[in-house]
Design a protein around this motif. Structure first.
Motif, mmCIF file in Angstrom:
data_model
loop_
_atom_site.group_PDB
_atom_site.id
_atom_site.type_symbol
_atom_site.label_atom_id
_atom_site.label_comp_id
_atom_site.label_asym_id
_atom_site.label_seq_id
_atom_site.Cartn_x
_atom_site.Cartn_y
_atom_site.Cartn_z
ATOM 1 N N LYS A 249 2.064 1.263 -4.613
ATOM 2 C CA LYS A 249 1.410 -0.007 -4.553
ATOM 3 C C LYS A 249 1.854 -0.782 -5.886
ATOM 4 C CE LYS A 249 -2.406 0.752 -1.077
ATOM 5 N NZ LYS A 249 -4.027 1.017 -1.087
ATOM 6 N N ILE A 250 1.271 -0.081 -6.787
ATOM 7 C CA ILE A 250 1.705 -0.791 -8.128
ATOM 8 C C ILE A 250 3.251 -1.074 -8.473
ATOM 9 C CG2 ILE A 250 1.663 -0.372 -10.781
ATOM 10 C CD1 ILE A 250 -0.922 1.149 -10.149
ATOM 11 N N ALA A 251 3.973 0.088 -8.013
ATOM 12 C CA ALA A 251 5.605 -0.031 -8.283
ATOM 13 C C ALA A 251 6.142 -1.484 -7.265
ATOM 14 C CB ALA A 251 6.347 1.045 -7.930
ATOM 15 N N LEU A 252 5.611 -1.253 -5.968
ATOM 16 C CA LEU A 252 6.080 -2.389 -5.194
ATOM 17 C C LEU A 252 5.401 -3.843 -5.724
ATOM 18 C CD1 LEU A 252 7.127 -3.268 -2.439
ATOM 19 C CD2 LEU A 252 4.904 -3.054 -1.553
ATOM 20 N N LYS A 253 4.419 -3.893 -6.380
ATOM 21 C CA LYS A 253 3.825 -5.184 -7.036
ATOM 22 C C LYS A 253 4.780 -5.549 -8.034
ATOM 23 C CE LYS A 253 -0.400 -7.347 -8.499
ATOM 24 N NZ LYS A 253 -1.891 -6.989 -8.614
ATOM 25 N N SER B 206 12.214 1.309 -9.446
ATOM 26 C CA SER B 206 11.111 1.671 -10.138
ATOM 27 C C SER B 206 11.133 2.722 -10.898
ATOM 28 C CB SER B 206 9.993 1.505 -9.107
ATOM 29 O OG SER B 206 9.897 0.491 -8.295
ATOM 30 N N SER B 207 11.282 2.653 -12.191
ATOM 31 C CA SER B 207 11.373 3.651 -13.211
ATOM 32 C C SER B 207 10.200 4.512 -13.302
ATOM 33 C CB SER B 207 11.710 3.091 -14.759
ATOM 34 O OG SER B 207 10.601 2.113 -14.996
ATOM 35 N N GLN B 208 8.989 3.834 -13.005
ATOM 36 C CA GLN B 208 7.818 4.657 -12.826
ATOM 37 C C GLN B 208 7.612 5.525 -12.004
ATOM 38 O OE1 GLN B 208 7.937 1.557 -12.410
ATOM 39 N NE2 GLN B 208 6.086 0.623 -11.609
ATOM 40 N N LEU B 209 8.636 5.510 -10.846
ATOM 41 C CA LEU B 209 8.635 6.573 -9.660
ATOM 42 C C LEU B 209 9.684 7.523 -9.792
ATOM 43 C CD1 LEU B 209 7.764 4.072 -6.897
ATOM 44 C CD2 LEU B 209 6.251 5.208 -8.168
ATOM 45 N N HIS B 210 10.674 7.346 -10.839
ATOM 46 C CA HIS B 210 11.408 8.414 -11.182
ATOM 47 C C HIS B 210 11.000 9.822 -11.541
ATOM 48 C CE1 HIS B 210 14.769 5.141 -11.741
ATOM 49 N NE2 HIS B 210 14.303 5.431 -10.499
ATOM 50 N N THR B 211 10.197 10.338 -10.564
ATOM 51 C CA THR B 211 9.512 11.842 -10.977
ATOM 52 C C THR B 211 9.856 12.820 -9.810
ATOM 53 O OG1 THR B 211 7.647 11.183 -9.628
ATOM 54 C CG2 THR B 211 7.643 10.841 -12.082
ATOM 55 N N ILE C 288 2.184 5.835 5.627
ATOM 56 C CA ILE C 288 1.409 6.834 5.058
ATOM 57 C C ILE C 288 1.435 7.099 3.471
ATOM 58 C CG2 ILE C 288 0.660 9.336 5.000
ATOM 59 C CD1 ILE C 288 1.412 9.464 7.958
ATOM 60 N N TYR C 289 2.715 7.075 3.100
ATOM 61 C CA TYR C 289 2.743 7.164 1.559
ATOM 62 C C TYR C 289 2.623 6.133 0.565
ATOM 63 C CZ TYR C 289 4.429 12.046 2.250
ATOM 64 O OH TYR C 289 4.421 13.361 2.478
ATOM 65 N N SER C 290 2.772 4.710 1.554
ATOM 66 C CA SER C 290 2.598 3.559 0.593
ATOM 67 C C SER C 290 1.250 3.361 0.886
ATOM 68 C CB SER C 290 3.620 2.676 1.146
ATOM 69 O OG SER C 290 3.200 2.208 2.641
ATOM 70 N N LEU C 291 0.476 3.218 1.921
ATOM 71 C CA LEU C 291 -0.843 2.659 2.051
ATOM 72 C C LEU C 291 -1.956 3.772 1.221
ATOM 73 C CD1 LEU C 291 -0.870 1.640 5.769
ATOM 74 C CD2 LEU C 291 -0.722 0.096 3.545
ATOM 75 N N ARG C 292 -1.522 4.877 1.099
ATOM 76 C CA ARG C 292 -2.357 5.900 0.483
ATOM 77 C C ARG C 292 -2.053 6.434 -0.929
ATOM 78 N NH1 ARG C 292 -5.847 8.199 4.201
ATOM 79 N NH2 ARG C 292 -6.238 10.079 2.787
ATOM 80 N N ASN C 293 -1.300 5.461 -1.644
ATOM 81 C CA ASN C 293 -0.716 5.901 -3.000
ATOM 82 C C ASN C 293 -0.549 4.880 -3.743
ATOM 83 O OD1 ASN C 293 1.223 6.447 -4.913
ATOM 84 N ND2 ASN C 293 1.996 8.470 -3.700
ATOM 85 N N LYS C 294 -1.454 4.915 -5.088
ATOM 86 C CA LYS C 294 -1.612 3.742 -5.917
ATOM 87 C C LYS C 294 -0.194 3.641 -6.568
ATOM 88 C CE LYS C 294 -6.663 4.273 -6.786
ATOM 89 N NZ LYS C 294 -7.557 4.502 -8.021
ATOM 90 N N ASP C 295 0.428 4.625 -6.950
ATOM 91 C CA ASP C 295 1.578 4.473 -7.721
ATOM 92 C C ASP C 295 2.752 3.597 -6.940
ATOM 93 O OD1 ASP C 295 0.487 5.916 -9.756
ATOM 94 O OD2 ASP C 295 1.571 7.930 -9.066
#
Length: 318
Positions: free
Chosen positions: A298-302, A52-57, A289-296
């Protein structure tokens, strides 16, 4: 070196979590499930961040490293522990026992430092957002991750080196479900003075330095959040830290519960249960914890699921 050659114990027997036969099957099923969730969750997080390129931070590079640490830590302990539920005696050879302790120590220490690095990352993101990409550059992240694993391997090497120099004579039943340091020191029939000094010095260093870094980072983060005038801005800033705060609280809380109580207050069964929490349960909880409480996330997974579904339907059409 002569002491090492005199060691008569060639294998240990892991006592396991419980000797109650009625609990063997339920616990086996529970921990098989926990281990599968841990591996799938952490490997899934690594794959999601990778593709997921949007998570390359920097934040997510560090998170993928935490997932790798959690997956490896659980793998170093859980499979062997599961043997206790299906065998009468869970025998572990001396070299395998030392290897298990070594890798457990590597990843336990690495997790302490990784949580500290992630706290510093959140401090930079909230206190100096304009300079974030410069301060937390790709090179800086690599150096930080190298430091985290370097401290893990250095500490584990020191602890294991002095552990293998100990003499083990007759007693070979480890009153635990894995080869942990304190149960092994109890079995030694030679002086453990150097090991005790090492535990208090290097062990304290590995807990205090990350703890002070985390505490200092969050003091500065709180000050920065209080200086934000809008309520929405404060909530957004706090939201970026909430997952990390929860992960830190669970990890350090279970560690403190395990090691900061006198042995007279904390019986063996209770210490086993608390160590199950930070060695097996925490690695499973972190990706949740990091997936359920993180919008980025969730969006990247979708998006990733949609991309995979699109490619699979395209292949089916052809």
């Amino acid at each position: 070196m002569e002491e090492v050659n005199q060691t008569t114990v060639t294998e240990f027997i892991l006592d396991g979590l419980t000797k109650n036969p009625e609990l063997q099957l339920p616990l086996l099923l529970i921990f098989v499930g926990v281990y599968l969730v841990t591996v799938v969750g952490n490997m899934g997080m690594i794959i999601l961040i990778l593709f997921s390129s949007q998570l390359h931070t920097p934040m997510y590079y560090l998170l993928s490293s935490l997932s790798f640490i959690d997956c490896c830590q659980s793998t170093s302990i859980t499979p062997k522990m599961l043997m206790n539920f299906v065998t009468d005696k869970n025998v572990i050879p001396y070299p395998e026992c030392m290897a298990q302790f070594y890798f457990f120590c590597v990843f336990a220490v690495a997790e302490c430092y990784m949580l500290a690095v992630m706290a510093y990352d959140r401090y930079v993101a909230i206190s100096n957002p304009l300079l974030y990409n410069v301060t937390m550059s790709y090179q800086v992240c690599l150096w930080m991750i190298a430091w985290v694993f370097g401290m893990g391997f250095l500490s584990a090497t020191a602890f294991t080196f002095f552990l293998i120099r100990l003499l083990f004579c007759k007693a070979n039943i480890i009153r635990h479900y894995f080869c942990d340091l304190f149960p092994l020191l109890e079995l030694s029939c030679s002086s453990t003075f150097i090991n005790d000094v090492l535990v208090w010095s290097l062990g304290s260093f590995n807990i205090l330095i990350p703890a002070i870094t985390i505490l200092s980072s969050y003091i500065f983060i709180i000050v920065s959040i209080l200086n934000i005038h809008s309520t929405g801005g404060r909530l957004k800033a706090f939201g970026t830290c909430s997952s990390h705060i929860l992960a830190v609280a669970i990890f350090y809380g279970s560690l403190a519960f395990m090691y900061l109580q006198p042995s007279s207050v904390s019986p063996l069964g209770q210490s086993k249960l608390s160590s199950v929490f930070y060695t097996i349960v925490v690695p499973m909880l972190n990706p949740m914890i990091y997936s359920l409480r993180n919008k980025d996330v969730k969006i990247a997974l979708k998006k990733l699921i949609q991309k995979v579904s699109f490619h699979s339907s395209k292949n089916d059409f052809h």
